[in-house]
Design an enzyme around this catalytic site. Structure first.
Site, PDB file in Angstrom:
ATOM      1  N   TYR A 134      39.234   0.886  64.763  1.00  0.00           N
ATOM      2  CA  TYR A 134      38.676  -0.150  65.632  1.00  0.00           C
ATOM      3  C   TYR A 134      39.648  -1.310  65.818  1.00  0.00           C
ATOM      4  O   TYR A 134      40.410  -1.640  64.908  1.00  0.00           O
ATOM      5  CB  TYR A 134      37.367  -0.680  65.053  1.00  0.00           C
ATOM      6  N   GLU A 190      13.008  -7.324  54.013  1.00  0.00           N
ATOM      7  CA  GLU A 190      12.592  -7.104  55.394  1.00  0.00           C
ATOM      8  C   GLU A 190      12.315  -8.417  56.126  1.00  0.00           C
ATOM      9  O   GLU A 190      12.143  -8.420  57.348  1.00  0.00           O
ATOM     10  CB  GLU A 190      11.370  -6.192  55.429  1.00  0.00           C
TER      11      GLU A 190
END
Length: 399
Positions: free
Chosen positions: A302, A377
């Site tokens: 990348y 979460e």
């Protein structure tokens, strides 16, 4: 518009989606069921989308129905989430852990997808207020071939033309409820390489009759580190990592061939290209000094991920409207890790940011690409908040 209220109303649904995605991970280029799950929810939300983009990717769009400003700067915003899992055995023992042996969402891509689905749902509900379009990129194969590049080549940034792209990543070392920004250089460019040292085999008792490829390779490996310490400025970091080496096939035989491989990392593409030149020159010259030959091959990974300073400032302004100042953090140093969001940052104004997922009662940070990764979460709330408010802020910018 009370975005926090909207987030709270759909939060449990989005968490359920995250757990479904987590329990059913798929490796790069095999995200078939993952794509179907995402498409199912997009249909449920009434969001127009196309599937099988650059493999199993999805491009969705919400077309704003609000009035354009006469001097509006950005008309179409893209948001990206990656989809693929990793070949890692899960060890968390959560009730929704991976049902597929040896495969796990160990890099947070399940959370990234859930956040983007929640963001898409909220922005769909706000479409009458949006003065522009929002495109949602569910990207496959981030961990391997760089799905962002393939999605861009497939036209995800066109029809309509995307003016800016934002994306996020979980940060296990950052406490839940926090967001982290960085202007400019954020992630490294990388290139994998393989070097083959060719010598001459002979009996180990008579080394003068051969050319020892292992000894030559050892000297090459040592010399490569001088590129970091003597060819690069101390203020311009780079890394050369040797990860594998294989040579010889018998204890008492001078090895004819030794092969080793590794990776180069640098914070800009120019420095990476310079390091590649030096790796080739140093390897060939050092091998020649031993009478051996070096064959060097490179495989670019990348490019460098460089955030647009203006887009980061706009996201920061959006965060300041909804979050406590103490929950907005800044990455002091760029990471020498790589992320294929860099392809978006090369193609259009972009900003990548982190959301904290360290549980408040857990003093030891977890690690990405670990079988123990079990992020809080609560980070899903933060991600949706910044993405929704960031889009609204971007669409409100004037020339």
């Amino acid at each position: 518009m009370d975005v926090r209220k909207q987030i709270n109303e759909i939060f449990q649904e989005i968490i359920d989606i995250r757990r479904k995605l987590h329990a059913n991970p798929e490796l790069s280029e095999k995200e078939i069921q993952t794509s179907k799950i995402i498409s199912q929810y997009l249909k449920q939300y009434g969001i127009e989308h196309e599937t099988e983009i650059a493999g199993h990717g999805i491009v969705a769009i919400v077309k704003g129905k609000g009035n354009h400003l006469t001097d509006q700067k950005y008309f179409t915003i893209g948001i990206r989430a990656d989809m693929d899992a990793l070949p890692i055995e899960e060890k968390t023992a959560v009730f929704f852990q991976s049902r597929t042996a040896g495969i796990m969402h160990a890099c947070g891509h399940d959370i990234h997808m859930a956040v983007l689905l929640g963001t898409a749902r909220i922005l769909k509900e706000l479409e009458k207020e949006l003065s522009g379009n929002v495109k949602f990129f569910f990207e496959p194969a981030e961990e391997t071939i760089g799905g962002a590049k393939q999605m861009i080549e497939a036209g995800c940034l066109t029809k309509p033309e995307v003016d800016a792209v934002i994306g996020l990543h979980i940060a296990p070392e950052l406490e839940e409820g926090k967001v982290q920004f960085r202007k400019g250089k954020m992630n490294a460019a990388s290139t994998e390489f393989e070097i083959t040292i060719q010598g001459e085999a002979c009996h180990g008792a008579h080394p003068e009759k051969g050319i020892d490829s292992i000894v030559a390779a050892s000297s090459v490996i040592g010399a490569l580190q001088s590129i970091i310490t003597r060819n690069l400025s101390p203020t311009n970091p780079g890394v050369i990592t040797i990860g594998q080496i294989h040579g010889g096939n018998k204890n008492n035989v001078i090895a004819k061939e030794t092969v080793f491989s590794g990776i180069i990392r640098a914070l800009d593409n120019h420095t990476r290209d310079y390091m590649k030149e030096r790796v080739k020159t140093v390897s060939e010259s050092m091998a020649e000094a031993f009478g051996a030959k070096a064959e060097v091959t490179f495989t670019d990974s990348y490019p460098a991920l460089v955030n647009d300073e203006e887009i980061v400032s706009i996201l920061e302004a959006a965060a300041l409207k909804a979050m406590d100042r103490q929950d907005i953090c800044y990455l002091r140093e760029p990471s020498l890790g790589a992320d294929d969001f860099s392809y978006f940052s090369q193609a259009v104004k972009s900003a990548y940011f982190n959301i904290g997922c360290l549980k408040k009662d857990e003093p030891i940070p977890q690690a990405l690409h670990s079988g123990w990764l079990n992020p809080s979460e609560e980070c899903v709330r933060t991600g949706m908040l910044i993405e929704v408010l960031g889009v609204m802020e971007l669409l409100g910018q004037r020339l």
